[in-house]
Every structure is written in C-alpha cells, then in structure tokens.
Write a protein that holds these residues in place. Structure first.
Motif, mmCIF file in Angstrom:
data_model
loop_
_atom_site.group_PDB
_atom_site.id
_atom_site.type_symbol
_atom_site.label_atom_id
_atom_site.label_comp_id
_atom_site.label_asym_id
_atom_site.label_seq_id
_atom_site.Cartn_x
_atom_site.Cartn_y
_atom_site.Cartn_z
ATOM 1 N N ASN A 44 0.830 -1.207 0.000
ATOM 2 C CA ASN A 44 0.000 0.000 0.000
ATOM 3 C C ASN A 44 0.863 1.255 0.000
ATOM 4 O O ASN A 44 0.574 2.215 -0.700
ATOM 5 C CB ASN A 44 -0.905 0.023 1.236
ATOM 6 N N LYS A 103 2.012 1.674 -3.402
ATOM 7 C CA LYS A 103 0.894 1.908 -4.323
ATOM 8 C C LYS A 103 0.363 3.338 -4.215
ATOM 9 O O LYS A 103 0.046 3.965 -5.206
ATOM 10 C CB LYS A 103 -0.208 0.903 -3.954
ATOM 11 N N TYR A 104 0.264 3.836 -2.983
ATOM 12 C CA TYR A 104 -0.352 5.154 -2.797
ATOM 13 C C TYR A 104 0.684 6.278 -2.651
ATOM 14 O O TYR A 104 0.381 7.331 -2.119
ATOM 15 C CB TYR A 104 -1.305 5.120 -1.593
ATOM 16 N N ASP A 133 5.027 6.523 4.938
ATOM 17 C CA ASP A 133 5.188 6.909 3.523
ATOM 18 C C ASP A 133 4.936 8.397 3.336
ATOM 19 O O ASP A 133 4.452 9.076 4.235
ATOM 20 C CB ASP A 133 4.276 6.056 2.624
ATOM 21 N N ILE A 177 -4.635 9.940 3.612
ATOM 22 C CA ILE A 177 -6.028 9.463 3.629
ATOM 23 C C ILE A 177 -6.897 10.563 4.229
ATOM 24 O O ILE A 177 -6.555 11.129 5.282
ATOM 25 C CB ILE A 177 -6.136 8.171 4.472
ATOM 26 N N ILE A 234 -11.253 2.594 6.584
ATOM 27 C CA ILE A 234 -10.287 1.899 5.719
ATOM 28 C C ILE A 234 -9.987 0.466 6.150
ATOM 29 O O ILE A 234 -9.474 -0.317 5.367
ATOM 30 C CB ILE A 234 -8.963 2.693 5.556
ATOM 31 N N TYR A 294 -13.687 -1.757 1.547
ATOM 32 C CA TYR A 294 -13.758 -0.293 1.526
ATOM 33 C C TYR A 294 -12.558 0.264 0.773
ATOM 34 O O TYR A 294 -11.417 -0.104 1.028
ATOM 35 C CB TYR A 294 -13.777 0.287 2.945
ATOM 36 N N ARG A 295 -12.828 1.138 -0.173
ATOM 37 C CA ARG A 295 -11.748 1.846 -0.864
ATOM 38 C C ARG A 295 -12.105 3.324 -0.867
ATOM 39 O O ARG A 295 -13.244 3.692 -1.149
ATOM 40 C CB ARG A 295 -11.609 1.368 -2.317
ATOM 41 N N ALA A 296 -11.137 4.142 -0.523
ATOM 42 C CA ALA A 296 -11.408 5.577 -0.547
ATOM 43 C C ALA A 296 -11.680 5.970 -1.990
ATOM 44 O O ALA A 296 -11.113 5.394 -2.917
ATOM 45 C CB ALA A 296 -10.203 6.327 -0.004
ATOM 46 N N SER A 334 -8.828 6.483 -4.225
ATOM 47 C CA SER A 334 -8.097 5.306 -4.700
ATOM 48 C C SER A 334 -8.827 4.656 -5.878
ATOM 49 O O SER A 334 -8.216 4.093 -6.762
ATOM 50 C CB SER A 334 -7.977 4.257 -3.611
ATOM 51 N N GLY A 382 -6.936 -3.024 -6.596
ATOM 52 C CA GLY A 382 -7.363 -2.774 -5.220
ATOM 53 C C GLY A 382 -8.765 -3.288 -5.004
ATOM 54 O O GLY A 382 -9.645 -3.096 -5.840
ATOM 55 N N TYR A 383 -8.932 -3.980 -3.907
ATOM 56 C CA TYR A 383 -10.268 -4.500 -3.595
ATOM 57 C C TYR A 383 -10.709 -4.106 -2.199
ATOM 58 O O TYR A 383 -11.745 -4.546 -1.724
ATOM 59 C CB TYR A 383 -10.284 -6.031 -3.719
ATOM 60 N N GLY A 384 -9.888 -3.352 -1.511
ATOM 61 C CA GLY A 384 -10.245 -2.985 -0.147
ATOM 62 C C GLY A 384 -10.169 -4.175 0.794
ATOM 63 O O GLY A 384 -10.905 -4.256 1.768
ATOM 64 N N GLY A 389 -6.859 -5.428 1.656
ATOM 65 C CA GLY A 389 -5.507 -5.445 2.228
ATOM 66 C C GLY A 389 -5.481 -5.089 3.706
ATOM 67 O O GLY A 389 -4.958 -5.841 4.534
ATOM 68 N N LEU A 390 -6.079 -3.933 4.025
ATOM 69 C CA LEU A 390 -6.031 -3.493 5.424
ATOM 70 C C LEU A 390 -6.858 -4.376 6.364
ATOM 71 O O LEU A 390 -6.397 -4.678 7.469
ATOM 72 C CB LEU A 390 -6.452 -2.023 5.537
HETATM 73 P P1 ADP Z 1 -6.850 -1.556 -1.496
HETATM 74 O O1 ADP Z 1 -6.839 -2.860 -2.134
HETATM 75 O O2 ADP Z 1 -7.852 -0.611 -2.059
HETATM 76 O O3 ADP Z 1 -5.498 -0.943 -1.366
HETATM 77 P P2 ADP Z 1 -6.775 -1.708 1.376
HETATM 78 O O4 ADP Z 1 -7.681 -2.398 2.295
HETATM 79 O O5 ADP Z 1 -5.348 -2.123 1.384
HETATM 80 O O6 ADP Z 1 -7.408 -1.871 -0.051
HETATM 81 O O7 ADP Z 1 -6.853 -0.165 1.659
HETATM 82 C C1 ADP Z 1 -8.127 0.446 1.818
HETATM 83 C C2 ADP Z 1 -8.041 1.906 1.418
HETATM 84 O O8 ADP Z 1 -7.190 2.588 2.340
HETATM 85 C C3 ADP Z 1 -7.395 2.107 0.074
HETATM 86 O O9 ADP Z 1 -8.371 2.066 -0.943
HETATM 87 C C4 ADP Z 1 -6.790 3.489 0.213
HETATM 88 O O10 ADP Z 1 -7.763 4.448 -0.057
HETATM 89 C C5 ADP Z 1 -6.438 3.603 1.670
HETATM 90 N N1 ADP Z 1 -4.999 3.365 1.946
HETATM 91 C C6 ADP Z 1 -4.436 2.252 2.436
HETATM 92 N N2 ADP Z 1 -3.114 2.396 2.618
HETATM 93 C C7 ADP Z 1 -2.824 3.646 2.233
HETATM 94 C C8 ADP Z 1 -1.620 4.425 2.171
HETATM 95 N N3 ADP Z 1 -0.445 3.935 2.572
HETATM 96 N N4 ADP Z 1 -1.718 5.691 1.725
HETATM 97 C C9 ADP Z 1 -2.903 6.198 1.334
HETATM 98 N N5 ADP Z 1 -4.072 5.529 1.344
HETATM 99 C C10 ADP Z 1 -4.045 4.268 1.795
#
Ligand code: ADP
Length: 347
Positions: free
Chosen positions: A249, A252-253, A277, A282, A290, A295-297, A300, A308-310, A312-313
């Motif tokens: 992440n 990616k972001y 990072d 966010i 998140i 959930y995806r912002a 994103s 991205g599928y929301g 990861g977190l």
């Molecule tokens: P995704 O597959 O969309 O990355 P995650 O569950 O990993 O799903 O993250 C959920 C949301 O949290 C992401 O869509 C993004 O908006 C936000 N996010 C996660 N990590 C970061 C980061 N390091 N910087 C900015 N936004 C982040």
C-alpha cells in the motif's frame, strides 16, 4: 433481509420461551417446596396448640368440651386461612415472575442472538461484495470477447490487445481470489505460532516487496535495530504477509521517487513497527472505514492503481489481532501516512 429479520425474531421468541420455561419450572418447584414446608409448620403449630388444651387435664383443669371444640375450630380456621394466604402470595409472586421474567427473557434472548445476527449480516455483506467484485472483471472479459467475435476483420494486433486486456482481468481475479483465500485460511486454521525475531520477518517482507519499490523508483529504508532485538510469538509467514500488505500500500499510494521508511521501537511490553510513507495520505472522512472489508477511498478508486479490492487493510488488521496486536494509522492528505503495527513482545 425482512425474512431474515423475522427468522431472528422468531428464534429470539423460541429462546425466550425456553428461558422462561426453565425459570418457571424452578420457581414452581421452589413455590411447592416452600408451601409444603410452611403448611407442615402450620399443621405442627395447630396440633401443639390443641394439645396444650388437652394436656391441661393432667393438671386437673378440665376444659368445657363445648369451649374446647369451639377453640379447635377457631384454630383450624386460622390455620386454613394462613394456608390460603400463602397460596395467594405464591401465586402472585409466580404471576409476577411470569410477566417480568417473560420480558427479561426476551431481552436476554435478543442479546444472546445479536452477535450471531451481526456475524450473519457481515457474512451476507461479505458474500455479496465478493460476488460483485468477482463479477466485474468477468463482465469486462465477456464484453470484450463478444465484441471481438462480432468483428470479422479483427487483426492479429487487435487479437493480441484483447488477450492482453483479458490477461489483466485474469490477474485481477487471481489477486482477488488469493486475498479471499487468505481471509478464509485465517478464519479457519490455527496459526502455527513460535518465537520469531521481528527483524527477520521484516527483512523477508522487504525482500518480497523490493521489486515493486524498484519499479516505481521508490526508496525503501529499513535499518534493523541493532541495539535492541524484538522477539514476538508469531506465525512467521502470516506476520510477513501483514508487512507485505502495508508495504504494498505504501508503494501503491505514493508517487515515484519518494521514500518509504520502516522503523521499530518498543512501548511497554509491546513492539511497534511503523511503516511511514510520503504518499497521497487518507482523508479524515475515510480514516474510520479503511479497515472495513471492501472499503476503498474514492480517491483510490479514481486513481491510476488498478489492483485494489479494499481487502488489504482488513487482512492486515486480522493478522495483527490473531497475534494479539493491532494496526493503527495516522495520516494527512497529500503529506503521507504512518501505519503502526503493535505486537506483544515474547516474554
Ligand atoms: P486496497 O486494495 O484498495 O489498497 P486496502 O484495504 O489495502 O485496499 O486499503 C483500503 C483503502 O485505504 C485504500 O483504498 C486506500 O484508499 C487507503 N490506503 C491504504 N493504505 C494507504 C496508504 N499507505 N496511503 C494512502 N491511502 C491508503
């Protein structure tokens, strides 16, 4: 949904009725026992009183037979009235228990079933979100193939483009199914825990993600803590996966040519790992969500990152909690984010 709500309502009623049945059975047994003890006492005291009058003959006092009979009838009536009062009071108490107990049992039954209802809701939401995510790439592939099949003049280059696009969708599906499988595995299997050095786990996560950082010309800074080594009780592979998710992440972001840092320190009995990072950050309105599955912002979704599928977190949080720890975040839009993993230290 309405059918499900009704099913839970009638299950609550049935459970409440079972609770009430048990409560009433106990109360009735208690009441009958109490009545028997009290009426036995009344009987004894009645007999003693009547005997006292009869015993007066020993001392030469002969009571008038008519008065003696009247005395006995009076005591007998008193005894019977006391028994009736006890029955009335016990009936009243049992009625109270039935009414108030009924209400209380229903509240308790709802409370017992609520976590099951919530788990059911969340599973239903999860299944519908997952099906939606699975359908999207499949629909795209199907449409592209149908359009290509209708095109009689398709060139080799066009066919290659179609295959490349399909391959991208297959990659998306593979990625999604891997995440779903990992979630299922974490839900089902017990992790093989052992004492591991946090440094070696972080090294392995760094190795796994290094290629990604190189591709974006990002610098990943991880200086192992040489003064202190942190040992935790963990499943090495799952813990490494947690840091891979956070590092993925972070890359990616964040833009190209930025720096991502990993820092470790200790707070009380816990080890802390910070993944810092300089990325997009966010929005405050997204922060509470998140860690929710799927959930995806919005930023994103519209961004250039396709994979991205929301998930990861939520996965990262789940792995942390299976290790008795947690993941927290602080972030500022356009400045960057810091994800902090807290893990209990091995004693
Ligand atoms: P995704 O597959 O969309 O990355 P995650 O569950 O990993 O799903 O993250 C959920 C949301 O949290 C992401 O869509 C993004 O908006 C936000 N996010 C996660 N990590 C970061 C980061 N390091 N910087 C900015 N936004 C982040």
């Amino acid at each position: 949904m309405i059918i499900k709500k009704q099913a839970f309502k009638s299950a609550s009623m049935r459970l409440a009725a079972t609770y009430l049945l048990v409560v009433m059975a106990v109360s009735l047994v208690f009441s009958v026992t109490l009545y028997r003890v009290l009426s036995h006492d009344l009987e004894q005291s009645f007999k003693r009183t009547v005997n006292v009058v009869d015993d007066m003959g020993i001392f030469g006092v002969r009571p008038d037979q008519r008065k003696r009979l009247a005395f006995e009838i009076e005591r007998r009536e008193e005894r019977d009235a006391s028994k009736r009062r006890i029955i009335d009071e016990l009936l009243f108490i049992n009625l109270g228990i039935l009414v108030f107990g009924g209400g209380l049992c229903y509240v308790l039954a709802r409370r017992t079933l609520r976590p099951i209802e919530e788990a059911h809701d969340s599973l239903q939401r999860f299944t519908s979100d997952a099906s939606h995510e699975l359908r999207t790439p499949l629909t795209t592939m199907r449409t592209e193939i149908e359009v290509a099949l209708m095109n009689n003049k398709m060139t080799l280059q066009g066919a290659r483009q179609l295959l490349a696009s399909n391959l991208e969708e297959v990659d998306r599906l593979t990625h999604l199914s891997e995440r779903l499988l990992l979630l299922a595995r974490l839900d089902e299997t017990e992790l093989p825990m052992q004492q591991v050095g946090l440094d070696s786990v972080l090294q392995s996560a760094v190795q796994t993600t290094q290629g990604r950082f190189d591709d974006k010309k990002q610098t990943l800074q991880y200086v192992p803590n040489i003064k202190q080594s942190f040992d935790v009780i963990a499943d090495r592979a799952s813990l490494a996966e947690l840091f891979v998710l956070l590092l993925d992440n972070a890359s990616k972001y964040s833009d190209k040519n930025t720096v991502i840092k990993i820092k470790t320190d200790k707070k009380g009995d816990a080890a802390m790992v910070h993944v810092i990072d300089q990325g997009s950050g966010i929005a405050a309105s997204d922060l509470p969500h998140i860690f929710d599955r799927f959930y995806r912002a919005d930023s994103s979704r519209t961004g250039g990152e396709p994979h991205g599928y929301g998930l990861g977190l939520p996965l990262a949080k789940k792995i942390a909690s299976l290790h008795g720890g947690d993941v927290a975040v602080t972030s500022k839009r356009a400045k960057g984010s810091t994800f902090t993993v807290t893990l209990p230290l091995a004693s």
